[in-house]
Write an enzyme that holds these catalytic residues in place. Structure first.
Site, short mmCIF file in Angstrom:
data_model
loop_
_atom_site.label_atom_id
_atom_site.label_comp_id
_atom_site.label_asym_id
_atom_site.label_seq_id
_atom_site.Cartn_x
_atom_site.Cartn_y
_atom_site.Cartn_z
N LYS A 120 0.83 -1.22 0.00
CA LYS A 120 0.00 0.00 0.00
C LYS A 120 0.86 1.26 0.00
CE LYS A 120 -2.39 1.00 4.01
NZ LYS A 120 -2.32 2.41 4.39
N SER A 121 1.93 1.26 0.75
CA SER A 121 2.80 2.47 0.81
C SER A 121 3.47 2.71 -0.53
CB SER A 121 3.90 2.28 1.87
OG SER A 121 3.36 2.43 3.14
N ARG A 165 2.68 5.80 -3.40
CA ARG A 165 3.78 6.66 -3.89
C ARG A 165 3.87 6.54 -5.41
NH1 ARG A 165 4.65 5.74 1.16
NH2 ARG A 165 6.10 6.94 2.46
N GLY A 183 -4.64 8.20 4.94
CA GLY A 183 -3.77 9.25 5.51
C GLY A 183 -2.56 9.49 4.62
N ARG A 192 -7.95 13.06 12.23
CA ARG A 192 -6.50 12.83 12.40
C ARG A 192 -5.75 14.15 12.21
NH1 ARG A 192 -4.76 7.63 9.01
NH2 ARG A 192 -2.83 7.99 10.18
N SER A 227 8.49 9.97 10.68
CA SER A 227 7.24 9.78 9.95
C SER A 227 7.49 9.82 8.46
CB SER A 227 6.21 10.85 10.34
OG SER A 227 5.16 10.88 9.39
N ASP A 258 3.03 -0.24 11.87
CA ASP A 258 1.71 -0.75 11.47
C ASP A 258 1.45 -2.17 11.96
OD1 ASP A 258 1.15 1.63 10.22
OD2 ASP A 258 1.84 0.96 8.26
N ARG A 267 -5.06 3.49 18.18
CA ARG A 267 -4.74 2.05 18.20
C ARG A 267 -4.31 1.56 19.57
NH1 ARG A 267 -2.12 1.26 12.17
NH2 ARG A 267 -4.14 1.23 11.11
N ARG A 303 -6.51 -2.41 10.32
CA ARG A 303 -5.59 -3.29 11.05
C ARG A 303 -6.22 -3.84 12.34
NH1 ARG A 303 -1.56 -3.02 7.49
NH2 ARG A 303 -1.04 -0.96 6.69
C1 S3P Z 1 3.04 5.24 5.84
C2 S3P Z 1 3.74 5.64 6.92
C3 S3P Z 1 3.35 5.34 8.30
C4 S3P Z 1 2.33 4.22 8.36
C5 S3P Z 1 1.25 4.36 7.35
C6 S3P Z 1 1.82 4.43 5.95
C7 S3P Z 1 3.51 5.63 4.50
O1 S3P Z 1 2.81 6.51 8.89
O2 S3P Z 1 1.77 4.13 9.64
O3 S3P Z 1 0.35 3.27 7.43
O4 S3P Z 1 3.07 5.08 3.49
O5 S3P Z 1 4.36 6.54 4.44
P1 S3P Z 1 3.78 7.62 9.55
O6 S3P Z 1 4.87 7.82 8.59
O7 S3P Z 1 2.97 8.84 9.71
O8 S3P Z 1 4.21 7.02 10.86
#
Ligand code: S3P
Length: 427
Positions: free
Chosen positions: A15-16, A20, A88, A118, A163, A310, A341, A387
């Site tokens: 997903k990350s 991107r 997010g 958030r 982050s 996560d 969480r 999750r």
């Molecule tokens: C993510 C970064 C993390 C993670 C989120 C996905 C990302 O958050 O918890 O599920 O794709 O960059 P943070 O970077 O805010 O901790």
């Protein structure tokens, strides 16, 4: 009797990385190809939000995604709200990019109920300091947020917390800026941006402990998205906890900034074998095999948190069935994820009959040494948090009397086939 899980898991794409990939492709000039793009809620929300900016996309029959864009400087002001739903990552990354896109003079980014509570201030305040024009409730702390794209100046950001979302959003704000954008973090967060942005032509380098981006015009490329380790983590724990289980997980992404959970589980006694490691676009992948084994409790080192951020909900479940006590600290970030969480972990553990205590930045618990959970009711309602939903579904399989999880459809945010695969493995 708990059910054993036997078979193979087809992971959704990460997903990350997928989010991107589509944002970078939309910023890039030309036609990009994204293979193994996950058809999950968050990646699809991000993809849909790019359309009103003038970006075109289509899926092939086998699910490969083609994205066509004339580049960031050709993005247009959207004629509707960009709805990121539960994502997010999509919200923050897109906000960062839009803040520094002067040709988009007005855009509104919104989200669902969970995303709209958030906090965004840690991002919006930093963007405003470089000249961004943003507004929203609580001094641009909460979605919806309106953005008037500007010619930003670049800047030097030392983040107080690790982050990857914040790091990436700030870097993307600098693509069209006048000067360099530099970002540093107290611990390394996931580095997918560092690996992928240069593949699109982003001029990113690391010096003096800071990532530095020179203004860059991105160019289209091809990306293969590896299997999502965070999705695999649920099966690594389920396979460890349910006696007689044997689960194969092919093509799992094993980026070292994401896999602290693997070493932690192995330290707890999990039986996980890794096949030969290959690399796709700088991202390591391998086949995993997990077999059931008894686990021991563990005190989690706080410096590992950013590399398993996560995975903490499902790790808590592993700890709950381990022998002895366990604790997690330094995890205050979990309070501002898709739900609080920490509170949700504690609530579910208590429902399962596990003695636990919440602390300001983590929790402590007493494991039941492999006994079955004693669920307090026949149903359990989860918050809108994929999750926590998946954690609860696995908890139900490890219970004396399985309970029904209300809200299990939320798993689709990252893993639409989760329930189906669980059923197939236990058939
Ligand atoms: C993510 C970064 C993390 C993670 C989120 C996905 C990302 O958050 O918890 O599920 O794709 O960059 P943070 O970077 O805010 O901790």
């Amino acid at each position: 009797m708990s059910k054993k899980l036997i078979g193979q898991v087809k992971l959704p794409g990460d997903k990350s990385i997928a989010q991107r990939a589509v944002i970078f492709a939309a910023l890039a000039e030309g036609t990009s190809l994204i293979r193994s793009f996950p058809q999950a809620g968050d990646p699809l929300s991000t993809l849909n939000a790019l359309k009103p900016l003038g970006v075109e996309y289509s899926f092939s029959e086998i699910g490969d995604l083609t994205i066509k864009s004339h580049g960031q400087s050709a993005w247009v002001s959207p004629d509707r709200v960009l709805d990121l739903n539960n994502s997010g990552t999509g919200f923050r990354l897109l906000l960062g990019a839009l803040a520094g896109t002067p040709n988009v003079d007005f855009a509104v980014l919104a989200g669902d109920q969970s995303l709209s509570v958030r906090p965004m201030r840690r991002l919006t305040e930093r963007l405003q300091n470089t000249g961004a024009k943003l507004s929203g409730r609580g001094q641009a702390n909460f979605a919806p947020i309106a953005c008037e794209g500007q010619q930003l100046q670049g800047g030097d950001f030392a983040l107080p917390v690790a982050s990857a979302q914040l790091k990436t959003a700030l870097l993307l704000s600098g693509l069209m800026a006048d000067g360099e954008t530099a970002v540093s973090e107290p611990h390394a967060s996931r580095n997918h941006t560092e690996l992928l942005l240069p593949a699109f032509g982003g001029q990113l380098s690391l010096s003096d402990n800071a990532l530095r981006l020179k203004p860059s015009r991105l160019k289209a490329t091809e990306v293969l998205v590896p299997g999502d380790f965070s999705a695999a983590a649920f099966f690594l724990v389920a396979g460890s906890l349910l006696e007689g289980s044997r689960i194969e997980i092919p093509n799992c992404g094993l980026n070292p900034t994401r896999t602290a959970m693997l070493t932690v589980l192995q330290e707890m006694g999990a039986k996980i074998d890794l096949g030969e490691q290959l690399s796709v676009a700088g991202e390591p992948i391998a086949n995993l095999l997990v077999q059931a084994s008894p686990l021991r409790g563990l005190v989690l080192a706080p410096e590992l948190i950013s590399n398993l951020i996560d995975e903490i909900p499902i790790l808590a479940l592993a700890m709950a069935r381990a022998k002895g006590s366990s604790s997690v600290s330094g995890a205050a970030e979990l309070k501002i994820k898709e739900s609080d969480r920490l509170a949700e972990i504690a609530r579910l553990l208590s429902f399962l009959g596990i003695k636990n205590e919440l602390t300001t930045d983590g929790f402590r618990l007493e494991g039941n040494a492999g006994a079955l959970f004693k669920a307090q009711a026949e149903t359990y309602t989860v918050p809108h948090d994929h999750r926590i939903a998946m954690m609860a579904m696995i908890a139900s399989l490890c219970s004396e009397k399985p309970f029904e999880v209300i809200g299990r459809e939320y798993a689709a945010v990252s893993f639409p086939d989760f329930e189906l695969i669980l059923r197939e493995l236990s058939a």
